[in-house]
Design a protein around this motif. Structure first.
Motif, PDB file in Angstrom:
ATOM      1  N   ALA A 247       0.847  -1.200   0.000  1.00 15.93           N
ATOM      2  CA  ALA A 247       0.000   0.000   0.000  1.00 15.93           C
ATOM      3  C   ALA A 247       0.881   1.248   0.000  1.00 15.93           C
ATOM      4  O   ALA A 247       2.018   1.224   0.496  1.00 15.93           O
ATOM      5  N   PRO A 248       0.389   2.358  -0.555  1.00 15.96           N
ATOM      6  CA  PRO A 248       1.170   3.591  -0.523  1.00 15.96           C
ATOM      7  C   PRO A 248       1.498   3.995   0.912  1.00 15.96           C
ATOM      8  O   PRO A 248       0.675   3.842   1.810  1.00 15.96           O
ATOM      9  N   ARG A 249       2.703   4.521   1.101  1.00 21.90           N
ATOM     10  CA  ARG A 249       3.089   4.975   2.440  1.00 21.90           C
ATOM     11  C   ARG A 249       2.468   6.339   2.706  1.00 21.90           C
ATOM     12  O   ARG A 249       2.514   7.239   1.863  1.00 21.90           O
ATOM     13  N   ALA A 250       1.889   6.505   3.889  1.00 24.75           N
ATOM     14  CA  ALA A 250       1.261   7.778   4.256  1.00 24.75           C
ATOM     15  C   ALA A 250       2.323   8.813   4.607  1.00 24.75           C
ATOM     16  O   ALA A 250       3.333   8.499   5.254  1.00 24.75           O
ATOM     17  N   SER A 251       2.089  10.037   4.202  1.00 25.50           N
ATOM     18  CA  SER A 251       2.973  11.137   4.590  1.00 25.50           C
ATOM     19  C   SER A 251       2.653  11.559   6.010  1.00 25.50           C
ATOM     20  O   SER A 251       1.600  11.218   6.579  1.00 25.50           O
ATOM     21  N   ALA A 252       3.558  12.353   6.594  1.00 24.15           N
ATOM     22  CA  ALA A 252       3.314  12.852   7.948  1.00 24.15           C
ATOM     23  C   ALA A 252       2.051  13.706   7.993  1.00 24.15           C
ATOM     24  O   ALA A 252       1.270  13.639   8.951  1.00 24.15           O
ATOM     25  N   GLY A 253       1.835  14.494   6.947  1.00 19.51           N
ATOM     26  CA  GLY A 253       0.643  15.329   6.900  1.00 19.51           C
ATOM     27  C   GLY A 253      -0.634  14.508   6.834  1.00 19.51           C
ATOM     28  O   GLY A 253      -1.638  14.844   7.473  1.00 19.51           O
ATOM     29  N   GLN A 254      -0.611  13.419   6.054  1.00 20.52           N
ATOM     30  CA  GLN A 254      -1.788  12.552   5.968  1.00 20.52           C
ATOM     31  C   GLN A 254      -2.070  11.874   7.307  1.00 20.52           C
ATOM     32  O   GLN A 254      -3.224  11.765   7.732  1.00 20.52           O
TER      33      GLN A 254
END
Length: 317
Positions: A64-71
């Motif tokens: 799965a795509p890695r989440a950014s800190a902002g997300q």
């Protein structure tokens, strides 16, 4: 049972905060009166923040795509503001606010199946919208709360049978978290593929979840990552069954992670960005998918599907 338990917890926390305020007032420190409530909220928000730290740490090589800190931060805030309404109001005090609507012949309805430590009150926003539209639905309460997932099959079967008898059509199942596993257990036990139009799962630990290692109850042990129970369930299912599933999952799910554990091979897997576990149940994409399957025949809906079998198919937050 769950409603009473959550009522006691909610009222206990409220009493603690009120007691703090009374003591602060009587001791001549009115500025300290709100501190009790702030402590409750602070501990809750901090504990939830730890879950999101674990989401980022455990992701590793998950497809799965890695989440950014902002997300992750936005998802944390969304869950902090969504979960209290579910666990401190709708489930303990308003779980029966919207009665089931069994419908009439020719309609297609929805069976709602909640997850762990939830009840039908989770779905109240859905139920109100469906009630206003005159659509049939049955929302179950899974009991015993801490029992085996296998024990929930009879409850789901009774709900499906209610809609079958009133509408003459197989319903759509909309399942949050553990509810998706309960639906699969029902399908296995009753060999009920022909009795369901579509199964939509939201953050369901189809392959278990990393957090399951901390669970001690029968159903939480079953939801451990790659547990014997989930592996046996998969082995006993025909591969064609998963084509009946739409699986919503997310890289900011703070309960079911790594994220791709909420997907199934051959299903229409939809990745929802920047949305946490409870909040995901109310994502517009989930509602739209349920309405699409209510209104369309299987072949028409399948041809129009924007999703794919790949765990990389994403829906914006």
């Amino acid at each position: 049972m769950l409603a009473r338990l959550q009522q006691a917890m909610t009222l206990g926390l409220a009493a603690w905060a009120l007691g703090w305020a009374v003591v602060a007032w009587h001791q001549g420190h009115p500025a300290w009166m709100p501190v009790g409530a702030l402590l409750v909220l602070g501990v809750y928000a901090a504990f939830m923040a730890l879950e999101f730290v674990l989401v980022a740490w455990v992701h590793r090589d998950d497809p799965a795509p890695r989440a950014s800190a902002g997300q992750l931060l936005r998802a944390w805030w969304g869950e902090v503001t969504t979960a209290p309404g579910v666990f401190c109001w709708r489930q303990p005090f308003r779980w029966d606010a919207v009665p089931d609507v069994p419908g009439r012949p020719g309609q297609r309805g929805i069976v709602f199946v909640h997850g762990f430590v939830c009840n039908r009150g989770l779905w109240t926003p859905w139920l109100r919208r469906l009630q206003a539209q005159g659509r049939p639905f049955v929302a179950v309460n899974l009991e015993p709360v801490f029992g085996s997932i296998e024990a929930y099959a009879d409850t789901i079967d009774a709900a499906v049978r209610t809609l079958e008898q009133r509408t003459g059509r197989p319903p759509v199942l909309v399942c949050h978290s553990m509810g998706g596993l309960a639906a699969r257990a029902w399908l296995r036990r009753f060999q009920a593929d022909a009795r369901v139009h579509r199964v939509i799962t939201i953050g369901t630990p189809h392959h278990g979840t990393w957090l399951g290692r901390f669970g001690l109850m029968p159903n939480t042990r079953q939801m451990r990552l790659r547990s014997e129970w989930v592996e046996a369930l998969a082995r006993e299912e025909p591969p064609s069954r998963y084509a009946r599933f739409t699986c919503f999952y997310g890289h900011c799910d703070n309960i079911v992670f790594p994220a791709s554990t909420a997907t199934l091979p051959g299903a229409d897997n939809r990745h929802i960005e920047g949305t946490a576990h409870v909040h995901m149940a109310f994502h517009p994409a989930v509602w739209d998918e349920a309405m699409r399957w209510l209104d369309a025949e299987p072949q028409t809906a399948r041809m129009a599907s924007p999703g794919s079998n790949s765990p990389a198919s994403s829906v914006g937050s």
